[in-house]
Design a protein around this motif. Structure first.
Motif, PDB file in Angstrom:
ATOM      1  N   GLY A 122      -0.501   5.945   4.122  1.00 44.53           N
ATOM      2  CA  GLY A 122       0.546   5.654   3.144  1.00 44.53           C
ATOM      3  C   GLY A 122       0.217   6.192   1.763  1.00 44.53           C
ATOM      4  N   MET A 123       1.146   6.001   0.855  1.00 43.27           N
ATOM      5  CA  MET A 123       1.021   6.545  -0.504  1.00 43.27           C
ATOM      6  C   MET A 123       0.174   5.695  -1.439  1.00 43.27           C
ATOM      7  N   THR A 124      -0.125   4.451  -1.057  1.00 42.28           N
ATOM      8  CA  THR A 124      -0.904   3.603  -1.965  1.00 42.28           C
ATOM      9  C   THR A 124      -2.388   3.554  -1.608  1.00 42.28           C
ATOM     10  N   GLY A 125      -2.789   4.185  -0.506  1.00 41.27           N
ATOM     11  CA  GLY A 125      -4.204   4.294  -0.179  1.00 41.27           C
ATOM     12  C   GLY A 125      -4.942   2.977  -0.052  1.00 41.27           C
ATOM     13  N   SER A 126      -4.309   1.945   0.413  1.00 39.03           N
ATOM     14  CA  SER A 126      -4.864   0.601   0.637  1.00 39.03           C
ATOM     15  C   SER A 126      -5.005  -0.221  -0.651  1.00 39.03           C
ATOM     16  N   ALA A 127      -4.263   0.126  -1.681  1.00 37.93           N
ATOM     17  CA  ALA A 127      -4.371  -0.564  -2.972  1.00 37.93           C
ATOM     18  C   ALA A 127      -4.098  -2.056  -2.874  1.00 37.93           C
ATOM     19  N   ARG A 128      -3.054  -2.437  -2.134  1.00 36.88           N
ATOM     20  CA  ARG A 128      -2.728  -3.868  -2.046  1.00 36.88           C
ATOM     21  C   ARG A 128      -3.760  -4.611  -1.215  1.00 36.88           C
ATOM     22  N   GLY A 129      -4.251  -3.991  -0.156  1.00 32.78           N
ATOM     23  CA  GLY A 129      -5.301  -4.611   0.647  1.00 32.78           C
ATOM     24  C   GLY A 129      -6.566  -4.816  -0.163  1.00 32.78           C
ATOM     25  N   GLN A 130      -6.920  -3.801  -0.961  1.00 33.22           N
ATOM     26  CA  GLN A 130      -8.110  -3.923  -1.806  1.00 33.22           C
ATOM     27  C   GLN A 130      -7.937  -5.018  -2.848  1.00 33.22           C
ATOM     28  N   SER A 131      -6.771  -5.059  -3.457  1.00 34.99           N
ATOM     29  CA  SER A 131      -6.505  -6.071  -4.477  1.00 34.99           C
ATOM     30  C   SER A 131      -6.607  -7.478  -3.899  1.00 34.99           C
ATOM     31  N   GLN A 132      -6.029  -7.651  -2.728  1.00 34.97           N
ATOM     32  CA  GLN A 132      -6.077  -8.962  -2.071  1.00 34.97           C
ATOM     33  C   GLN A 132      -7.517  -9.334  -1.711  1.00 34.97           C
TER      34      GLN A 132
END
Length: 189
Positions: A122-132
């Motif tokens: 995807g376009m966010t490169g796991s940003a939300r997973g990392q943040s969580q």
């Protein structure tokens, strides 16, 4: 912990994906390749780690969990490559953190320096997973490196069919990330 800047730091790394062809497993292989000689990265496979269950824990840690905890305890720092599933941290990643947060007092993640990286098509490169995932390290009292971040987006374009990281700008940035992570870990050594 290793405090001498010449002595290589021991970094325990794991990918929050069980797929053999996981981009996050491939990202850790690339990290081993580009790491400075002052970082010794050992990749731990979570394939045999059972789901956290307090009843199982009460009987004693299963062998895979005991091995994971021993590896984390022996490491100077922990590097996690996490994918992102459904806008969040995947169960495999969180499960490893949950086991390593037990018992609440004296857990192996207590005051352990942690770095988080991730790759995704995807376009966010796991940003939300990392943040969580960062939120979990508040409870474990771990020192999660805030910056820089490594978010490998469109991973299917950056790895070849054998799982080798072929995108040179990403390889270069991974090297810079690892240098920053080494400095972060040494702050707490």
């Amino acid at each position: 912990m290793s405090a001498d800047p010449v002595t290589p730091l021991r970094i325990l790394a794991f990918a929050g994906s069980l797929r053999a062809a996981s981009y996050n497993r491939a990202l850790l292989r690339a990290a081993v390749e580009v790491a400075p000689q002052t970082l010794a990265i050992e990749v731990f496979d979570l394939l045999e780690t059972p789901l956290y269950n307090g009843d199982v824990e009460a009987q004693g840690d299963p062998p895979a969990v005991a091995a994971l905890k021993a590896a984390v305890a022996a490491a100077d720092g922990v590097l996690i490559a996490t994918p992102e599933y459904n806008h969040g941290v995947p169960a495999v990643t969180k499960n490893a953190v949950d086991w390593c947060s037990r018992p609440p007092r004296g857990a192996v993640l207590d005051r352990k320096p942690v770095g988080i990286i991730g790759a995704s098509p995807g376009m966010t490169g796991s940003a939300r997973g990392q943040s969580q995932l960062r939120q979990a390290f508040e409870f474990t009292n771990s020192y999660c490196m805030p910056q820089p971040e490594l978010l490998v987006f469109r991973a299917h374009e950056k790895f070849d069919e054998a799982g080798r990281l072929i995108d040179e700008p990403t390889r270069t940035y991974l090297g810079k990330y690892l240098a920053a992570f080494e400095a972060w870990v040494r702050r707490f050594a």
